[in-house]
Design a protein around this motif. Structure first.
Motif, PDB file in Angstrom:
ATOM      1  N   PHE A 122       0.808  -1.218   0.000  1.00 49.80           N
ATOM      2  CA  PHE A 122       0.000   0.000   0.000  1.00 49.80           C
ATOM      3  C   PHE A 122       0.844   1.271   0.000  1.00 49.80           C
ATOM      4  O   PHE A 122       0.301   2.374   0.091  1.00 49.80           O
ATOM      5  CB  PHE A 122      -0.952   0.003   1.196  1.00 49.80           C
ATOM      6  N   GLY A 123       2.157   1.122  -0.083  1.00 49.35           N
ATOM      7  CA  GLY A 123       3.031   2.279  -0.204  1.00 49.35           C
ATOM      8  C   GLY A 123       2.916   3.233   0.963  1.00 49.35           C
ATOM      9  O   GLY A 123       3.065   2.840   2.122  1.00 49.35           O
ATOM     10  N   ALA A 124       2.637   4.502   0.665  1.00 47.54           N
ATOM     11  CA  ALA A 124       2.577   5.534   1.698  1.00 47.54           C
ATOM     12  C   ALA A 124       1.465   5.285   2.710  1.00 47.54           C
ATOM     13  O   ALA A 124       1.484   5.861   3.804  1.00 47.54           O
ATOM     14  CB  ALA A 124       2.387   6.902   1.051  1.00 47.54           C
ATOM     15  N   LEU A 125       0.501   4.429   2.378  1.00 47.09           N
ATOM     16  CA  LEU A 125      -0.609   4.129   3.290  1.00 47.09           C
ATOM     17  C   LEU A 125      -0.370   2.856   4.096  1.00 47.09           C
ATOM     18  O   LEU A 125      -1.278   2.378   4.770  1.00 47.09           O
ATOM     19  CB  LEU A 125      -1.918   3.988   2.502  1.00 47.09           C
TER      20      LEU A 125
ATOM     21  N   ALA B 121      -6.026   0.639   4.601  1.00 43.21           N
ATOM     22  CA  ALA B 121      -5.448   1.354   3.468  1.00 43.21           C
ATOM     23  C   ALA B 121      -6.293   1.196   2.208  1.00 43.21           C
ATOM     24  O   ALA B 121      -6.410   2.136   1.410  1.00 43.21           O
ATOM     25  CB  ALA B 121      -4.023   0.865   3.213  1.00 43.21           C
ATOM     26  N   GLU B 122      -6.881   0.033   2.032  1.00 39.00           N
ATOM     27  CA  GLU B 122      -7.702  -0.196   0.846  1.00 39.00           C
ATOM     28  C   GLU B 122      -8.893   0.757   0.816  1.00 39.00           C
ATOM     29  O   GLU B 122      -9.223   1.328  -0.233  1.00 39.00           O
ATOM     30  CB  GLU B 122      -8.190  -1.643   0.824  1.00 39.00           C
ATOM     31  N   ARG B 123      -9.524   0.967   1.941  1.00 40.30           N
ATOM     32  CA  ARG B 123     -10.691   1.860   2.004  1.00 40.30           C
ATOM     33  C   ARG B 123     -10.280   3.317   1.804  1.00 40.30           C
ATOM     34  O   ARG B 123     -10.998   4.090   1.154  1.00 40.30           O
ATOM     35  CB  ARG B 123     -11.420   1.679   3.336  1.00 40.30           C
TER      36      ARG B 123
ATOM     37  N   ALA C 209       2.537  20.510  -0.497  1.00 36.52           N
ATOM     38  CA  ALA C 209       3.497  19.873  -1.399  1.00 36.52           C
ATOM     39  C   ALA C 209       4.596  19.113  -0.674  1.00 36.52           C
ATOM     40  O   ALA C 209       5.121  18.114  -1.187  1.00 36.52           O
ATOM     41  CB  ALA C 209       4.114  20.935  -2.313  1.00 36.52           C
ATOM     42  N   SER C 210       4.979  19.548   0.520  1.00 36.24           N
ATOM     43  CA  SER C 210       6.119  18.962   1.211  1.00 36.24           C
ATOM     44  C   SER C 210       5.752  17.807   2.140  1.00 36.24           C
ATOM     45  O   SER C 210       6.616  17.253   2.815  1.00 36.24           O
ATOM     46  CB  SER C 210       6.859  20.040   2.008  1.00 36.24           C
ATOM     47  N   LEU C 211       4.467  17.424   2.189  1.00 36.47           N
ATOM     48  CA  LEU C 211       4.035  16.303   3.019  1.00 36.47           C
ATOM     49  C   LEU C 211       3.333  15.267   2.148  1.00 36.47           C
ATOM     50  O   LEU C 211       2.636  15.613   1.196  1.00 36.47           O
ATOM     51  CB  LEU C 211       3.074  16.768   4.113  1.00 36.47           C
ATOM     52  N   GLU C 212       3.483  13.986   2.512  1.00 37.53           N
ATOM     53  CA  GLU C 212       2.789  12.933   1.787  1.00 37.53           C
ATOM     54  C   GLU C 212       1.323  12.812   2.201  1.00 37.53           C
ATOM     55  O   GLU C 212       0.551  12.122   1.551  1.00 37.53           O
ATOM     56  CB  GLU C 212       3.488  11.589   2.014  1.00 37.53           C
ATOM     57  N   LEU C 213       0.929  13.474   3.258  1.00 37.13           N
ATOM     58  CA  LEU C 213      -0.432  13.372   3.785  1.00 37.13           C
ATOM     59  C   LEU C 213      -1.456  13.841   2.759  1.00 37.13           C
ATOM     60  O   LEU C 213      -1.340  14.932   2.197  1.00 37.13           O
ATOM     61  CB  LEU C 213      -0.547  14.215   5.056  1.00 37.13           C
ATOM     62  N   THR C 214      -2.485  13.019   2.532  1.00 35.58           N
ATOM     63  CA  THR C 214      -3.516  13.353   1.548  1.00 35.58           C
ATOM     64  C   THR C 214      -4.805  13.831   2.208  1.00 35.58           C
ATOM     65  O   THR C 214      -5.035  13.610   3.402  1.00 35.58           O
ATOM     66  CB  THR C 214      -3.854  12.142   0.669  1.00 35.58           C
ATOM     67  N   ASN C 215      -5.645  14.462   1.400  1.00 42.88           N
ATOM     68  CA  ASN C 215      -6.954  14.903   1.880  1.00 42.88           C
ATOM     69  C   ASN C 215      -7.788  13.723   2.373  1.00 42.88           C
ATOM     70  O   ASN C 215      -8.532  13.838   3.352  1.00 42.88           O
ATOM     71  CB  ASN C 215      -7.706  15.625   0.762  1.00 42.88           C
ATOM     72  N   ALA C 216      -7.660  12.587   1.700  1.00 45.21           N
ATOM     73  CA  ALA C 216      -8.424  11.403   2.110  1.00 45.21           C
ATOM     74  C   ALA C 216      -8.043  10.962   3.515  1.00 45.21           C
ATOM     75  O   ALA C 216      -8.916  10.570   4.316  1.00 45.21           O
ATOM     76  CB  ALA C 216      -8.196  10.264   1.117  1.00 45.21           C
ATOM     77  N   GLU C 217      -6.764  11.023   3.847  1.00 43.47           N
ATOM     78  CA  GLU C 217      -6.321  10.606   5.178  1.00 43.47           C
ATOM     79  C   GLU C 217      -6.888  11.512   6.268  1.00 43.47           C
ATOM     80  O   GLU C 217      -7.243  11.049   7.358  1.00 43.47           O
ATOM     81  CB  GLU C 217      -4.802  10.591   5.234  1.00 43.47           C
ATOM     82  N   VAL C 218      -6.963  12.802   5.985  1.00 48.31           N
ATOM     83  CA  VAL C 218      -7.523  13.731   6.968  1.00 48.31           C
ATOM     84  C   VAL C 218      -9.005  13.428   7.182  1.00 48.31           C
ATOM     85  O   VAL C 218      -9.491  13.389   8.321  1.00 48.31           O
ATOM     86  CB  VAL C 218      -7.325  15.191   6.508  1.00 48.31           C
TER      87      VAL C 218
END
Length: 522
Positions: free
Chosen positions: A414-417, A424-426, A443-452
């Motif tokens: 799942f890489g970064a997840l 991670a799949e969901r 831009a400088s963080l791998e954190l995505t909107n989905a994770e938030v």
């Protein structure tokens, strides 16, 4: 997990809970998992956020404790090594084995540390992560290309465990919830209630978001508040002798280029008599820790200047490119809740073994001391006593073999997840359904909107700090980038939690104030 549902359960409950746990760190969450999986009714109340304190500020190691072996505490090492193996099996998405190298710059170091680490291997037995071995100078350089080569003679390699402490805490909360426990963060216990005989029969707590005061009856009340254990004990009996001897440990994170390769460094010589580690973790080099006695226990401790200086001086003895204060991406500190057994000496000599204390008058159970590696055993011991104390008639402990929420083989796919394990799949599906959710918050963080959004919907994140410090680890990885991300994260959370523009402004301001304590100037 859903906070509104948790508080509704409290309001709707007529009878007493079997166990009410005060504190949502490693110890409290472990107790909630253990008790709930035995069939007990459990309520856990955390005054701030899960793992807000010590439990999210560790060195990220699941280990037997090489230093404890040096001290001759063989029983603690054996227990920790066994628990290390169990945690790797039960949470493979969060725990992995890492090679550690002890560099040798004197002729006697390799044979000296080699013998000790062979004993470490022997004590680990079938729970071992790999056999230790001597490394030539060239093999040390192959393992850690950025090692200081001046005077390097060779080294010793051994294997230990690494994990993500805050992610494990959140997954423990989800595990407890799945077994029927009720958990709520930002619910501060303000009073303990007693029956006519003076025995505890419940707690009073305040919902930190609404100010509502609620009561919960309990057969057993467990104080698992770590460094704040004495404050809860004072609610029971003011003036009670303190048992916590707090010690602060600081860490810094550096760019990964300072620690090249996949191996970690274990530095056996430090100014305060501790060992120090430089570890590859989540794309950075994590370096620490210190051991400084402190008088006041605070929820947001800040590394002292002398701690940062000592960490950098120690690290620079082993790094080919010296790191300066301007290279520090983030600096953070935690408070160890060491249990005082009387006598003098430095806090680094105080035992990390846990203690379970039961007040003979009120029945308040306090669990203190210990470390992340042995959280499960601490919980088992505490619940065994709680069952006896409350006459709960619970089933035997099952957590030795109990998978922790998210447990999945091969999470790296799942890489970064990967730290989300089976979740991670969901989270990935959210991004596929709405491509904007796959975008990064900055831009400088791998954190995505989905994770938030996931943190708000499924992991009880209530503040920007929750999302950037513990649901993700952005604040520890790069404090300045976390500050930059705060406005975007606040807007996403406001949509999920139904908050207004004023809330967004307050959250950004509050997070920036906290995060500024993680920033180190040049």
């Amino acid at each position: 997990m859903n906070r509104d549902e948790a508080l509704a359960r409290v309001r709707d409950r007529d009878g007493a809970w079997d166990v009410v746990v005060i504190g949502g760190g490693a110890t409290g969450l472990g107790i909630a998992v253990d008790a709930a999986s035995r069939g007990c009714s459990v309520l856990l109340l955390e005054g701030s956020d899960f793992a807000k304190g010590t439990s999210s500020r560790s060195t990220k190691l699941v280990h037997g404790g090489v230093r404890y072996l040096q001290q001759g505490n063989v029983s603690l090492v054996i227990e920790a090594l066994r628990e290390r193996g169990r945690l790797l099996r039960n949470a493979p998405h969060l725990v992995r084995d890492v090679a550690f190298v002890v560099p040798s710059y004197s002729w006697w170091e390799s044979p000296f540390y080699g013998v000790g680490l062979k004993v470490y291997d022997l004590l680990a037995g079938r729970y071992g992560f790999g056999a230790s071995s001597h490394l030539s100078r060239d093999r040390v350089i192959d393992a850690i290309p950025s090692i200081n080569r001046e005077g390097l003679l060779g080294g010793t390699r051994y294997y230990d465990g690494q994990f993500d402490d805050a992610r494990l805490a959140i997954n423990l909360a989800a595990t407890a919830w799945s077994h029927g426990a009720t958990l709520a963060n930002y619910c501060r216990v303000t009073a303990l209630t007693k029956d006519a005989a003076g025995v505890l029969d419940g707690v009073v707590f305040v919902d930190g978001e609404t100010g509502e005061e609620l009561r919960a009856a309990a057969r057993v009340v467990v104080n698992a508040t770590g460094p704040f254990a004495d404050e809860v004990r004072a609610l029971d009996r003011p003036g009670m002798e303190r048992i916590i001897r707090p010690s602060q440990g600081a860490h810094v994170t550096l760019d990964r280029s300072f620690l090249q390769g996949e191996a970690a460094i274990m530095a056996p010589h430090t100014e305060d008599g501790r060992v120090m580690f430089a570890i590859p973790w989540r794309g950075v080099a994590l370096v620490g820790t210190t051991d400084i006695p402190v008088e006041a226990v605070t929820l947001e401790p800040v590394p002292r200047e002398e701690e940062i200086g000592m960490i950098l001086r120690t690290a620079n003895r082993y790094l080919s490119r010296p790191a300066s204060r301007s290279d520090v991406r983030s600096a953070f500190a935690g408070i160890r809740p060491l249990v005082s057994h009387g006598g003098g000496g430095s806090t680094s000599k105080v035992s990390r073994e846990h203690s379970v204390l039961i007040d003979q008058e009120s029945g308040l159970m306090t669990v203190a001391g210990g470390k992340w590696t042995t959280y499960r055993k601490m919980a088992e011991d505490a619940v065994d006593l709680a069952v006896e104390l409350g006459g709960l008639g619970a089933s035997p402990c099952v957590t030795r073999e109990l998978p922790i929420h998210g447990s999945i083989e091969d999470p790296e796919r799942f890489g970064a997840l990967s730290a989300y394990g089976s979740d991670a799949e969901r989270i990935g599906a959210m991004s596929r359904d709405d491509p904007s959710l796959g975008e990064r918050v900055c831009a400088s963080l791998e954190l995505t909107n989905a994770e938030v959004r996931w943190a708000c919907r499924m992991e009880m994140a209530r503040t920007v700090e929750d999302a950037l410090s513990r649901r993700s680890r952005a604040l520890l990885l790069d404090a300045r980038s976390a500050i930059d991300a705060a406005p975007a994260v606040a807007r996403l959370m406001a949509e999920e939690l139904g908050r207004d523009g004023a809330w967004i402004g307050r959250e950004v301001e509050a997070f920036t104030a906290i995060a500024s304590g993680y920033v180190v100037g040049g």
